[in-house]
Design a protein around this motif. Sequence first.
Motif, PDB file in Angstrom:
ATOM      1  N   VAL A 147       1.023  -1.131   0.026  1.00 25.01           N
ATOM      2  CA  VAL A 147      -0.134   0.055  -0.121  1.00 25.01           C
ATOM      3  C   VAL A 147       0.925   1.192   0.030  1.00 25.01           C
ATOM      4  O   VAL A 147       0.735   2.224  -0.812  1.00 25.01           O
ATOM      5  CB  VAL A 147      -0.795   0.076   1.188  1.00 25.01           C
ATOM      6  CG1 VAL A 147      -1.659   1.349   1.465  1.00 25.01           C
ATOM      7  CG2 VAL A 147      -1.924  -1.118   0.834  1.00 25.01           C
ATOM      8  N   TYR A 148       1.841   1.265   0.850  1.00 23.69           N
ATOM      9  CA  TYR A 148       2.843   2.420   0.951  1.00 23.69           C
ATOM     10  C   TYR A 148       3.512   2.548  -0.592  1.00 23.69           C
ATOM     11  O   TYR A 148       3.444   3.830  -0.962  1.00 23.69           O
ATOM     12  CB  TYR A 148       3.865   2.198   2.019  1.00 23.69           C
ATOM     13  CG  TYR A 148       3.301   2.388   3.263  1.00 23.69           C
ATOM     14  CD1 TYR A 148       2.327   3.077   3.771  1.00 23.69           C
ATOM     15  CD2 TYR A 148       3.908   1.728   4.303  1.00 23.69           C
ATOM     16  CE1 TYR A 148       1.612   3.077   4.882  1.00 23.69           C
ATOM     17  CE2 TYR A 148       3.441   1.780   5.694  1.00 23.69           C
ATOM     18  CZ  TYR A 148       2.370   2.420   5.951  1.00 23.69           C
ATOM     19  OH  TYR A 148       1.885   2.381   7.330  1.00 23.69           O
ATOM     20  N   LEU A 149       4.022   1.518  -0.966  1.00 21.93           N
ATOM     21  CA  LEU A 149       4.823   1.877  -2.394  1.00 21.93           C
ATOM     22  C   LEU A 149       3.802   2.375  -3.570  1.00 21.93           C
ATOM     23  O   LEU A 149       4.192   2.993  -4.218  1.00 21.93           O
ATOM     24  CB  LEU A 149       5.329   0.820  -2.670  1.00 21.93           C
ATOM     25  CG  LEU A 149       6.454   0.055  -1.981  1.00 21.93           C
ATOM     26  CD1 LEU A 149       7.438  -0.925  -2.496  1.00 21.93           C
ATOM     27  CD2 LEU A 149       7.431   1.367  -1.581  1.00 21.93           C
ATOM     28  N   GLU A 150       2.555   1.884  -3.398  1.00 18.98           N
ATOM     29  CA  GLU A 150       1.496   2.035  -4.265  1.00 18.98           C
ATOM     30  C   GLU A 150       1.129   3.553  -4.100  1.00 18.98           C
ATOM     31  O   GLU A 150       0.668   4.118  -5.043  1.00 18.98           O
ATOM     32  CB  GLU A 150       0.593   1.235  -4.332  1.00 18.98           C
ATOM     33  CG  GLU A 150      -0.293   1.247  -5.739  1.00 18.98           C
ATOM     34  CD  GLU A 150      -1.478   0.164  -5.860  1.00 18.98           C
ATOM     35  OE1 GLU A 150      -0.818  -1.015  -5.741  1.00 18.98           O
ATOM     36  OE2 GLU A 150      -2.438   0.465  -6.195  1.00 18.98           O
ATOM     37  N   THR A 151       0.633   3.868  -2.915  1.00 16.57           N
ATOM     38  CA  THR A 151       0.205   5.084  -2.574  1.00 16.57           C
ATOM     39  C   THR A 151       0.837   6.395  -2.676  1.00 16.57           C
ATOM     40  O   THR A 151       0.454   7.522  -2.923  1.00 16.57           O
ATOM     41  CB  THR A 151      -0.474   5.184  -1.053  1.00 16.57           C
ATOM     42  OG1 THR A 151      -1.151   3.778  -0.838  1.00 16.57           O
ATOM     43  CG2 THR A 151      -1.255   6.186  -0.932  1.00 16.57           C
ATOM     44  N   CYS A 152       2.259   6.289  -2.495  1.00 16.79           N
ATOM     45  CA  CYS A 152       2.957   7.248  -2.556  1.00 16.79           C
ATOM     46  C   CYS A 152       2.968   7.947  -3.830  1.00 16.79           C
ATOM     47  O   CYS A 152       3.295   7.219  -5.064  1.00 16.79           O
ATOM     48  CB  CYS A 152       4.508   6.844  -2.535  1.00 16.79           C
ATOM     49  SG  CYS A 152       5.613   8.180  -2.697  1.00 16.79           S
ATOM     50  N   VAL A 153       2.501   9.293  -3.946  1.00 14.55           N
ATOM     51  CA  VAL A 153       2.523   9.823  -5.126  1.00 14.55           C
ATOM     52  C   VAL A 153       3.579  10.615  -5.879  1.00 14.55           C
ATOM     53  O   VAL A 153       3.323  11.502  -6.481  1.00 14.55           O
ATOM     54  CB  VAL A 153       1.101  10.798  -5.213  1.00 14.55           C
ATOM     55  CG1 VAL A 153      -0.216   9.991  -5.096  1.00 14.55           C
ATOM     56  CG2 VAL A 153       1.219  11.673  -4.152  1.00 14.55           C
TER      57      VAL A 153
END
Lengths: 441, 215
Positions: A44-50
């Motif tokens: 989630v963190y890797l994907e959410t980081c914009v």
Amino acid sequence: MADKADREVKDAGLDETTKNLSPERIEAVIRQVLDTRASARLKVYLETCVHCGLCSDACHHYLSRDKDPDFAPVAKVKDTIWEMVKRKGKVDGEFIKNAARIAFIECGACRRCSMYCPFGIDIAQLIMLVRRICSLLGVVPQYLQDTTNSHAATMNQMWVQQDEWIDTLMWQEEEASMEVPKARIPLDKEGADCMYSVIAPEPKILAQLIGNMAVIFKAAGEDWTMPSTDGWDNSNMAMYSGDFEVMGRVERLHWERAMQLRVKKIVMGECGHAFRGAVYDGPKWLGWQGTPIPMVHAVEYYYDIIKSGRIKIREKYKEPVTVQDPCNIVRGRGLHHKLRYIMNEMCEDFRDVEPRFEHNFCCGAGGGIINCGPPWKLARMKSTRVKAEQFARTGAHTIVTPCHNCHSGIEDIIKHYKLGMHISFISEILVQTMELPGDKA
Amino acid sequence: MFEFVRGPLVWIAFIVFVGGVLYRLVSTAILAGKEKTVFPTMDLKYGLRSLMHWIVPFANRNTRMRPIFTVVSFAFHICLLATPMFLMGHAVLWKESWGVSWWSLPPATADVMTLVVVFGCVFFVLRRLTSPEVRNVTTWKDYALVLLVVSPFITGYAAHQQWLDARAMLILHIICGALWLVAIPFTRLSHMIWFAFSRAYMGSEFGAVRNARDW
Ligand code: SF4
Ligand code: SF4
């Protein structure tokens, strides 16, 4: 762009250990860690980081190094775990060496950036994953690894031997009893109200702090004890080196010793990371719901005994004083208001820092960075300029640091940036300013 | 062609979008369940407390520290979500397809809001290009995403203004919109979904466990 001098620092723990790493081994370790630990959050963190960079201004490394983009929190993740995930673990020894420098030296896992990222991405946790990978690969700054080895072999951080430990306590009992007649350090007193635990640097180099505590306990009329055998050390550098097996052993023994002594709580000395290890990371790793009995940090303890009138301030400290909010007990426990209460009770001229409370800057030493030793000291100093400026603005003469890492780290900052201040633990000011039993009031 | 994009394509897009979001939510929840500490840490009160401080502009220190960015970003996100939902042209479609009708935006307001989205995208791109700390972590995918996000707005605006071939523009608009929807669960646009959870998790850890604030 990343500091060239820092890249050239010699540290056998990184240089030698990465030479013989085979690509297969690196890949296997990375995959094992990524697949088994923190996978949902990591994903989630890797994907959410914009990739917005809003976390940058949170980091004292970034701010102190003239906003060098390589020191932005998100950049540290990009240069380590992003790449590992993207390349599915196919990275080489050079990459690991670089990642280790970033994870051990350029981020202190202070968690300030989680308060600036709109998504609350836990950069510190991602960096701890990198450390875990490095540790499993045997790539850890040599000084830090030495403390972990000490934990593993002696169950304390500084190779303190059993006889040295007891000797030190007896010596400090004598010192304390010169201040306050009948002050004692009761060893292994089963059923006492609380067990007092310290970090190993106290018996090793700051023994007077144990004596101070004996004085304070005596004045407060506390029913307390200290263990004579292993389990007395509450520090835990293995938590920061990524050796969670050793971290778990250390924390388990610490709690077991308290349970054996059948105390109702543990009171611990002025240290931040030790609190984190004993209350959060240790129990989590051991699969416990929480701590078996309460852990009371010194700041909380002093607050309680001052507030309840168990000790009284005789004469306030006169010099202008400021304070360090240690990450692990402020962002990690919310003790900042209690800390202010103590400061104001104890000191006449308390000058607060800005930013403060949860927003305070890390001292730059925590998270195991100072334990990476002399090779990295200059790098550490370069990352603490904002910290030095923050203290200089207060105009105080004394900085109170209720944490050992902060204490040593800020001592270095004072010298490096020529602040002309000095540092003190709370207990050192408290024993000077409080009423002692036998004082003619 | 128009019939196809207007009918089946939009349906497919919605199905993939809803299905995709559900799939991502469920599969992530299962994965999170394996990490023994995630669900026990989640705390409704502190999760919401943190969310409140991050969906209200200037309720946290970081948005106060950068007022221009905050205003642009909030205006952008509000317009981005509200315009397609409340556009009059879309309202007709909602009603035709599902028989639901709700309040819709006056066309002039919708035009302004569309331009806010476009302006927001330009701002974000310029920021990516000029701020070293942002450029350092930017890849081509980040630009592509901005393009994807802005495309239904530009084409929709153009169709509405009858620029070029209005019908072709409308087809393009629907295709872009469909892509936009489909991309949400499977690209970085999923920050739309995860925002609530990752923020609430951090809020819970700070609030319930560590007795501290995270804003
Ligand atoms: S040092 Fe602190 S603020 Fe900087 S990246 Fe690490 S956790 Fe974030
Ligand atoms: S970690 Fe958060 S603040 Fe930093 S770049 Fe990613 S989304 Fe932005």
